[in-house]
Design a protein around this motif. Sequence first.
Motif, PDB file in Angstrom:
ATOM      1  N   CYS A 132       3.925  21.213 -39.866  1.00 44.31           N
ATOM      2  CA  CYS A 132       3.291  19.900 -39.880  1.00 44.31           C
ATOM      3  C   CYS A 132       3.462  19.306 -38.485  1.00 44.31           C
ATOM      4  N   SER A 133       2.379  19.189 -37.734  1.00 48.01           N
ATOM      5  CA  SER A 133       2.464  18.718 -36.350  1.00 48.01           C
ATOM      6  C   SER A 133       2.790  17.236 -36.246  1.00 48.01           C
ATOM      7  N   ASP A 134       2.632  16.491 -37.327  1.00 54.57           N
ATOM      8  CA  ASP A 134       2.966  15.066 -37.322  1.00 54.57           C
ATOM      9  C   ASP A 134       4.428  14.806 -37.672  1.00 54.57           C
ATOM     10  N   ASP A 135       5.083  15.771 -38.297  1.00 54.94           N
ATOM     11  CA  ASP A 135       6.496  15.639 -38.655  1.00 54.94           C
ATOM     12  C   ASP A 135       7.073  17.044 -38.807  1.00 54.94           C
ATOM     13  N   PHE A 136       7.803  17.500 -37.798  1.00 56.01           N
ATOM     14  CA  PHE A 136       8.289  18.877 -37.791  1.00 56.01           C
ATOM     15  C   PHE A 136       9.397  19.141 -38.809  1.00 56.01           C
ATOM     16  N   ASN A 137       9.741  18.152 -39.603  1.00 51.74           N
ATOM     17  CA  ASN A 137      10.657  18.401 -40.715  1.00 51.74           C
ATOM     18  C   ASN A 137       9.956  19.137 -41.853  1.00 51.74           C
ATOM     19  N   TYR A 138       8.621  19.144 -41.828  1.00 49.19           N
ATOM     20  CA  TYR A 138       7.858  19.741 -42.918  1.00 49.19           C
ATOM     21  C   TYR A 138       7.120  20.998 -42.466  1.00 49.19           C
ATOM     22  N   VAL A 139       7.101  21.992 -43.356  1.00 44.34           N
ATOM     23  CA  VAL A 139       6.371  23.236 -43.118  1.00 44.34           C
ATOM     24  C   VAL A 139       5.606  23.599 -44.388  1.00 44.34           C
ATOM     25  N   TYR A 140       4.619  24.471 -44.225  1.00 48.97           N
ATOM     26  CA  TYR A 140       3.736  24.840 -45.332  1.00 48.97           C
ATOM     27  C   TYR A 140       3.716  26.351 -45.534  1.00 48.97           C
ATOM     28  N   ALA A 141       3.618  26.758 -46.792  1.00 47.77           N
ATOM     29  CA  ALA A 141       3.526  28.173 -47.135  1.00 47.77           C
ATOM     30  C   ALA A 141       2.349  28.382 -48.081  1.00 47.77           C
ATOM     31  N   GLY A 142       1.441  29.283 -47.722  1.00 44.56           N
ATOM     32  CA  GLY A 142       0.306  29.624 -48.569  1.00 44.56           C
ATOM     33  C   GLY A 142       0.617  30.827 -49.439  1.00 44.56           C
ATOM     34  N   LEU A 143       0.437  30.711 -50.740  1.00 47.08           N
ATOM     35  CA  LEU A 143       0.837  31.743 -51.691  1.00 47.08           C
ATOM     36  C   LEU A 143      -0.335  32.627 -52.115  1.00 47.08           C
ATOM     37  N   ILE A 144       0.017  33.758 -52.672  1.00 51.73           N
ATOM     38  CA  ILE A 144      -0.977  34.714 -53.143  1.00 51.73           C
ATOM     39  C   ILE A 144      -1.766  34.177 -54.327  1.00 51.73           C
ATOM     40  N   ASN A 145      -1.210  33.210 -55.072  1.00 55.34           N
ATOM     41  CA  ASN A 145      -1.874  32.678 -56.270  1.00 55.34           C
ATOM     42  C   ASN A 145      -2.755  31.467 -55.993  1.00 55.34           C
ATOM     43  N   GLY A 146      -2.936  31.083 -54.727  1.00 53.73           N
ATOM     44  CA  GLY A 146      -3.814  29.973 -54.387  1.00 53.73           C
ATOM     45  C   GLY A 146      -3.123  28.649 -54.156  1.00 53.73           C
ATOM     46  N   VAL A 148      -0.308  26.017 -52.265  1.00 57.50           N
ATOM     47  CA  VAL A 148       0.366  25.745 -50.993  1.00 57.50           C
ATOM     48  C   VAL A 148       1.634  24.954 -51.295  1.00 57.50           C
ATOM     49  N   LEU A 149       2.770  25.448 -50.832  1.00 59.99           N
ATOM     50  CA  LEU A 149       4.037  24.760 -51.032  1.00 59.99           C
ATOM     51  C   LEU A 149       4.424  24.010 -49.760  1.00 59.99           C
ATOM     52  N   VAL A 150       4.919  22.780 -49.959  1.00 57.82           N
ATOM     53  CA  VAL A 150       5.390  21.943 -48.849  1.00 57.82           C
ATOM     54  C   VAL A 150       6.913  21.917 -48.905  1.00 57.82           C
ATOM     55  N   TYR A 151       7.558  22.294 -47.802  1.00 60.45           N
ATOM     56  CA  TYR A 151       9.025  22.309 -47.727  1.00 60.45           C
ATOM     57  C   TYR A 151       9.518  21.293 -46.709  1.00 60.45           C
ATOM     58  N   ASP A 152      10.632  20.652 -47.039  1.00 60.82           N
ATOM     59  CA  ASP A 152      11.342  19.762 -46.120  1.00 60.82           C
ATOM     60  C   ASP A 152      12.539  20.548 -45.584  1.00 60.82           C
ATOM     61  N   LEU A 153      12.573  20.799 -44.290  1.00 62.67           N
ATOM     62  CA  LEU A 153      13.629  21.630 -43.705  1.00 62.67           C
ATOM     63  C   LEU A 153      15.004  20.970 -43.761  1.00 62.67           C
ATOM     64  N   ARG A 154      15.065  19.706 -44.115  1.00 63.75           N
ATOM     65  CA  ARG A 154      16.357  19.045 -44.273  1.00 63.75           C
ATOM     66  C   ARG A 154      17.001  19.396 -45.604  1.00 63.75           C
ATOM     67  N   SER A 157      16.320  23.823 -50.629  1.00 62.87           N
ATOM     68  CA  SER A 157      16.663  24.397 -51.935  1.00 62.87           C
ATOM     69  C   SER A 157      15.436  24.528 -52.840  1.00 62.87           C
ATOM     70  N   LYS A 158      14.415  23.665 -52.622  1.00 61.83           N
ATOM     71  CA  LYS A 158      13.192  23.708 -53.426  1.00 61.83           C
ATOM     72  C   LYS A 158      12.081  23.016 -52.655  1.00 61.83           C
ATOM     73  N   TYR A 159      10.870  23.454 -52.888  1.00 63.51           N
ATOM     74  CA  TYR A 159       9.738  22.794 -52.227  1.00 63.51           C
ATOM     75  C   TYR A 159       9.616  21.363 -52.740  1.00 63.51           C
ATOM     76  N   VAL A 160       9.047  20.487 -51.902  1.00 64.53           N
ATOM     77  CA  VAL A 160       8.939  19.069 -52.275  1.00 64.53           C
ATOM     78  C   VAL A 160       7.591  18.742 -52.901  1.00 64.53           C
ATOM     79  N   GLN A 161       6.558  19.540 -52.604  1.00 65.93           N
ATOM     80  CA  GLN A 161       5.248  19.319 -53.212  1.00 65.93           C
ATOM     81  C   GLN A 161       4.517  20.653 -53.343  1.00 65.93           C
ATOM     82  N   LYS A 162       3.612  20.690 -54.308  1.00 67.85           N
ATOM     83  CA  LYS A 162       2.725  21.855 -54.463  1.00 67.85           C
ATOM     84  C   LYS A 162       1.291  21.346 -54.402  1.00 67.85           C
ATOM     85  N   LEU A 163       0.502  21.924 -53.524  1.00 64.16           N
ATOM     86  CA  LEU A 163      -0.903  21.560 -53.368  1.00 64.16           C
ATOM     87  C   LEU A 163      -1.761  22.670 -53.950  1.00 64.16           C
ATOM     88  N   ARG A 164      -2.648  22.295 -54.841  1.00 61.99           N
ATOM     89  CA  ARG A 164      -3.552  23.275 -55.439  1.00 61.99           C
ATOM     90  C   ARG A 164      -4.826  22.558 -55.862  1.00 61.99           C
TER      91      ARG A 164
END
Length: 359
Positions: A132-146, A148-154, A157-164
């Motif tokens: 996430c270029s607006d806040d480098f604490n966040y990163v995104y992972a695209g899954l095989i099932n369609g 997108v998981l949002v992770y907070d690097l702080r 232990s678990k993703y903070v949001q799921k986008l689908r």
Amino acid sequence: MLLAQYGTSSSQPSSSLIPQKYNFQKAMFQMENCHVMACSEWLGCLMVSQQPAPGAVLSGCGVNKLNVATMESGQYIPIHSKQIRGLAFNSRSDGLLLSASMDCTLKLTSLLSNSVVQTCKAEQPLWSCCWCSDDFNYVYAGLINGSVLVYDLRNTSKYVQKLRLWDFRAPVITLSYMPRATSDAFPCGGLLVGNLKGVCFWEMKDAKYNAHVLPLDSGGCTDIQTESNTRQCLVTYRPDHTRNYVLCVMTKLTKNSLPDSADKYKCSCCQVQTFKGGTTCRLLTKNAIFQNPDLGCDILVCIGDESTNSAMLWHAKSGSLIQKLPADQPVLDICPMKVNQTNLLATLTEKKVKIYRWE
């Protein structure tokens, strides 16, 4: 709309607007089973994913560190247990490399210590990733099932949001983040997501994500690249029943107000240019859209072509071909970079990296 056609000369530019070109510097090929790469201009290095053959001395699936300044191959760093599908650096000088793998993990590797420093676990194999270029604490992972998981690097232990968006189990082949800007036409920041169903822009606003389906082809997307200064994207589509060639569409993101409310709007895009590619697309090549090294307001596009085992460099505004950069195998990834005030371009095949210098 102009459909740019390939030229026949590999040495002479077809446009007088671009007097300079990329000249070959060196090839590095002590590698095998490469897939993607990422550049750290701060460290002056290219990281190339590698999957060693069975019985090889190297272990696991990792990255090969290539020193761009000296044009030498450096240390191999094992990271994952299965193939790496995505690599990404942020724009900070922290030497942190993000990687997504088929082993269901998203990892952060420090190139200062050459070791994994954080791991995010997912329930499905990963096909793509980005920061996430607006806040480098966040990163995104695209899954095989369609998804997108949002992770907070702080707290990984678990993703903070799921986008689908689509109820369609197709891999999220490509992710690219467009940062917020002081642009009247498109100030929004958010995540561009592409799969075989279509392209969606997930606008990030006040820590929430709003989905905007872009008016592009409904399927077959294999790659999305962004140019943040001009708010433009390069979207690549594989051949389908309507055309027998790869199509690359350059679009400009827009923000359109809705008639029923002054506060409501829709994120959309308008087509700027199109480029006709080759007739084959067996691989998921990552292309590039970037500023002309001589003219910052001018945009160049570089596209891998499986049919001719080459990378094609185009002048985006005129749609004219500047160069054809040959390769021994299909080009899998393309990376423009600036190291020590020198503008370079790297192309990757399964076994070789070629470095070119703009001059």
